[in-house]
Design an enzyme around this catalytic site. Sequence first.
Site, PDB file in Angstrom:
ATOM      1  N   THR A  93      99.574  69.909  33.886  1.00  0.00           N
ATOM      2  CA  THR A  93     100.352  69.433  34.337  1.00  0.00           C
ATOM      3  C   THR A  93     101.338  70.810  34.420  1.00  0.00           C
ATOM      4  O   THR A  93     101.068  71.884  33.365  1.00  0.00           O
ATOM      5  CB  THR A  93     101.686  68.683  33.759  1.00  0.00           C
ATOM      6  OG1 THR A  93     101.515  67.047  33.504  1.00  0.00           O
ATOM      7  CG2 THR A  93     103.068  68.701  33.701  1.00  0.00           C
TER       8      THR A  93
ATOM      9  N   ARG B 109     101.525  53.762  37.230  1.00  0.00           N
ATOM     10  CA  ARG B 109     102.034  54.939  36.249  1.00  0.00           C
ATOM     11  C   ARG B 109     102.755  55.903  35.901  1.00  0.00           C
ATOM     12  O   ARG B 109     102.495  56.992  36.791  1.00  0.00           O
ATOM     13  CB  ARG B 109     100.856  54.922  34.753  1.00  0.00           C
ATOM     14  CG  ARG B 109     101.107  55.631  34.126  1.00  0.00           C
ATOM     15  CD  ARG B 109     100.734  57.225  33.916  1.00  0.00           C
ATOM     16  NE  ARG B 109     100.928  57.708  32.201  1.00  0.00           N
ATOM     17  CZ  ARG B 109     100.806  58.882  32.338  1.00  0.00           C
ATOM     18  NH1 ARG B 109     101.107  59.692  32.900  1.00  0.00           N
ATOM     19  NH2 ARG B 109     101.280  59.371  30.871  1.00  0.00           N
TER      20      ARG B 109
ATOM     21  N   GLY C  13     104.740  58.694  33.433  1.00  0.00           N
ATOM     22  CA  GLY C  13     104.460  59.246  32.624  1.00  0.00           C
ATOM     23  C   GLY C  13     106.143  59.931  32.193  1.00  0.00           C
ATOM     24  O   GLY C  13     106.553  59.485  32.968  1.00  0.00           O
ATOM     25  N   ASP C  14     105.934  61.068  31.599  1.00  0.00           N
ATOM     26  CA  ASP C  14     106.895  61.501  30.517  1.00  0.00           C
ATOM     27  C   ASP C  14     107.875  62.326  32.201  1.00  0.00           C
ATOM     28  O   ASP C  14     109.151  62.834  32.033  1.00  0.00           O
ATOM     29  CB  ASP C  14     107.022  62.095  30.126  1.00  0.00           C
ATOM     30  CG  ASP C  14     106.006  63.888  29.984  1.00  0.00           C
ATOM     31  OD1 ASP C  14     104.836  63.119  30.135  1.00  0.00           O
ATOM     32  OD2 ASP C  14     105.991  64.313  29.603  1.00  0.00           O
TER      33      ASP C  14
ATOM     34  N   GLY D 268     102.065  67.224  28.167  1.00  0.00           N
ATOM     35  CA  GLY D 268     101.224  66.935  27.334  1.00  0.00           C
ATOM     36  C   GLY D 268     100.844  64.800  26.979  1.00  0.00           C
ATOM     37  O   GLY D 268     101.528  65.054  28.124  1.00  0.00           O
TER      38      GLY D 268
HETATM   39  N1  ASP Z   1     102.814  65.161  30.358  1.00  0.00           N
HETATM   40  C1  ASP Z   1     101.704  64.405  31.950  1.00  0.00           C
HETATM   41  C2  ASP Z   1     101.717  63.128  31.834  1.00  0.00           C
HETATM   42  O1  ASP Z   1     101.795  62.100  30.845  1.00  0.00           O
HETATM   43  C3  ASP Z   1     100.593  64.773  31.144  1.00  0.00           C
HETATM   44  C4  ASP Z   1     100.328  66.429  31.029  1.00  0.00           C
HETATM   45  O2  ASP Z   1     101.409  67.064  30.920  1.00  0.00           O
HETATM   46  O3  ASP Z   1      99.347  67.146  31.807  1.00  0.00           O
HETATM   47  O4  ASP Z   1     101.899  62.520  33.077  1.00  0.00           O
END
Ligand code: ASP
Length: 298
Positions: free
Chosen positions: A167, A195, A197-198, A219
């Site tokens: 990311t 999905r 994510g954060d 992460g």
């Molecule tokens: N945080 C991102 C996610 O879970 C992935 C990443 O940070 O690489 O979508």
Amino acid sequence: MSPSLIVHGGAWDIPDEAVAACQAGCRRALQAGWEILSAGGHALDAIEAAVMVLEDDPVFDSGYGSHLNLDGHVECDAIIMDAATLRAGSVAGLQRIKNPIRAARTVLEKCPHMMLIAEGAERFAKEHGVPLCDPAALISPAEKEAWLQCRQDSHAAEHHRGHEQGTVGAVALDENGRLFAATSTGGTCCKLPGRVGDSPLIGCGCYADSETGGVSSTGYGEAIMKVVMAKTAADFLRPSSSTPMRAAQAAVQLLANRTKASGGLILLDKKGNPGFAFNTPRMAYGFVNPDASFITAV
Ligand code: ASP
């Protein structure tokens, strides 16, 4: 006020052979953002320019070269947050926008809502001048190959040149004191379609508050959400005894202690002092020194 800029290209097990490309990508992103900030430009323009460079670089998991979901499609999420107003522009599940950060900016500046998803987000972005692309234009040969291997075998980090995440994010402060934070991602490899994510969630993947600072996280998203990591890091900047590095470390430590997961973050405090931390083997990041020289590291 002196301008300031920090960027990241993900916290993960970056293999040796990808180190130079990650570092070069962070440097190009700093150049793009710093050209604007050093000329007295707006932090929002700088952060968008920096993140677009990272999105266009297939070594990172955002925009072109994002990981593919279980169905073999790219689904991108992005956010920009304004520290002065606490307003964010966030988008998720985009399949037809080359630079998701442009869509996030459009939501920030032009939308009555703070978050739009999927087709509705794409339609809004298009109506405000962000062109749509063919979904296939976001798929890099390396990620297609990795996805095919994951399908034949089972999903495995080795299929992705030893990594699963990458990311991108940035935090920018301009000479007028305007502070913005941003994050953009293709999410996790072989994720279930739909999905999120954060990354595009206010307080988790990104936060900015002119009372504290701006933060971009990276992460394992399902864990970062549990500790609302970006907002937590920003709050750790509040005590007068805190420093940007200590605040960053404390937030990553909390992630490790409470979720056993790994990740990292970058931040600028409200005066533009940089901080970063990660508990992954490596994180790609870079920032501009007070003498305008660039530091990049992996
Ligand atoms: N945080 C991102 C996610 O879970 C992935 C990443 O940070 O690489 O979508």
